[in-house]
Each structure stands twice: as structure tokens, then as C-alpha cells.
Design a protein around this motif. Sequence first.
Motif, PDB file in Angstrom:
ATOM      1  N   ALA A  81       0.839  -1.206   0.000  1.00 52.40           N
ATOM      2  CA  ALA A  81       0.000   0.000   0.000  1.00 52.40           C
ATOM      3  C   ALA A  81       0.871   1.251   0.000  1.00 52.40           C
ATOM      4  N   ALA A  82       1.892   1.262   0.837  1.00 53.02           N
ATOM      5  CA  ALA A  82       2.805   2.406   0.868  1.00 53.02           C
ATOM      6  C   ALA A  82       3.536   2.544  -0.463  1.00 53.02           C
ATOM      7  N   GLY A  83       3.978   1.437  -1.006  1.00 50.07           N
ATOM      8  CA  GLY A  83       4.694   1.465  -2.277  1.00 50.07           C
ATOM      9  C   GLY A  83       3.853   1.988  -3.427  1.00 50.07           C
ATOM     10  N   LEU A  84       2.567   1.754  -3.396  1.00 49.11           N
ATOM     11  CA  LEU A  84       1.676   2.264  -4.445  1.00 49.11           C
ATOM     12  C   LEU A  84       1.610   3.785  -4.474  1.00 49.11           C
ATOM     13  N   LEU A  85       1.907   4.409  -3.356  1.00 52.97           N
ATOM     14  CA  LEU A  85       1.781   5.871  -3.253  1.00 52.97           C
ATOM     15  C   LEU A  85       3.051   6.612  -3.659  1.00 52.97           C
ATOM     16  N   VAL A  86       4.118   5.884  -3.925  1.00 54.91           N
ATOM     17  CA  VAL A  86       5.384   6.486  -4.335  1.00 54.91           C
ATOM     18  C   VAL A  86       5.565   6.202  -5.822  1.00 54.91           C
ATOM     19  N   PRO A  87       5.554   7.240  -6.662  1.00 48.08           N
ATOM     20  CA  PRO A  87       5.609   6.995  -8.109  1.00 48.08           C
ATOM     21  C   PRO A  87       6.747   6.071  -8.552  1.00 48.08           C
ATOM     22  N   ALA A  88       7.909   6.196  -7.952  1.00 46.41           N
ATOM     23  CA  ALA A  88       9.050   5.381  -8.365  1.00 46.41           C
ATOM     24  C   ALA A  88       8.869   3.899  -8.037  1.00 46.41           C
ATOM     25  N   THR A  89       8.105   3.592  -6.997  1.00 48.08           N
ATOM     26  CA  THR A  89       7.938   2.200  -6.584  1.00 48.08           C
ATOM     27  C   THR A  89       6.568   1.629  -6.928  1.00 48.08           C
ATOM     28  N   ALA A  90       5.664   2.477  -7.399  1.00 44.80           N
ATOM     29  CA  ALA A  90       4.279   2.037  -7.629  1.00 44.80           C
ATOM     30  C   ALA A  90       4.161   0.840  -8.574  1.00 44.80           C
ATOM     31  N   PRO A  91       4.844   0.838  -9.724  1.00 46.77           N
ATOM     32  CA  PRO A  91       4.693  -0.342 -10.601  1.00 46.77           C
ATOM     33  C   PRO A  91       5.147  -1.645  -9.936  1.00 46.77           C
TER      34      PRO A  91
END
Length: 145
Positions: A81-91
Motif C-alpha cells: 500500500a505504501a509502495g503504491l503511493l510512491v511513483p518510483a515504486t508504484a509499478p
Amino acid sequence: MVPIITLTAATLLARLAGLLGADALDWQTSLRIGLAAMFLITGIVHFVPKFRDDMIRMIPERLPRPAALVALTGVLELAGAAGLLVPATAPAAAIGLALLLVAMFPANVSAARRGVPLAGKPATPLGIRTAEQILFIGLAVLAAL
């Protein structure tokens, strides 16, 4: 039902904000926000006693340490969930969550077949569980693109 409502409401609210002027909130970003909200809720409930105990019972008997597996999947959902909110890590987060959903599906099958309730509510039938998983996996893949 709560995950679908959360996913839908958060996605639509984010997209509405985008339509009202928040330039960065296109459909894909809005979907990532909706998925993040959903996984935040589903991740948290892995640690709420009235849900946790039932989730432990959902784990197929052949798998070791069901309590640890519930904790691990909860942590992974929260991290995703946190990773989805960071553009660099979202994919990467979206693909990771899609794979996590695939990995957790046997527990859903087991729970449906054995009639394991969740927080006092009757077990969700296998057909509905399967449709939900397909929806969530598909949306996670879309969020990764």
C-alpha cells in the motif's frame, strides 16, 4: 464487501480531485490510491484479533505456521500500500501485490470450502471470492502499467 467499497470510493474520490484540478491525479494514479486504501485496510485487519483468529483458520492445514503467514501477508499488504503511493515504486508494488493475491488465493479457496467465517460473518462463497480476486489482481496489473 468493505475492500471493494474502499477501493471504489477512494479511486473515485481521487479521480474527482483530479478532475477538479489536481493535475497529478489521472486514472492510473487514482487507481493506485484506491488500491493503497484497500490494502491499508486489509493489511491492518491482519493484526486485529477478531479478524486475525479467523484468518489463521483460513490458512490451509498443510502450510506451516499459519499465524506467522497471516502476519507476513499483513506486513506485505501494508508495505505494498505504501509502495503504491510512491511513483518510483508504484509499478513494482502493484506487481508485488498482484503476486501476493495469487499466492493467498489457496487460503481463500480453503476458507470457502471449509466455511470459515470472518469476524462473525458467514464464509464468502468460492465463486464470489474468485471473482473478487480476479478483479483485484486485474486492477493491480493495470496500476502497474
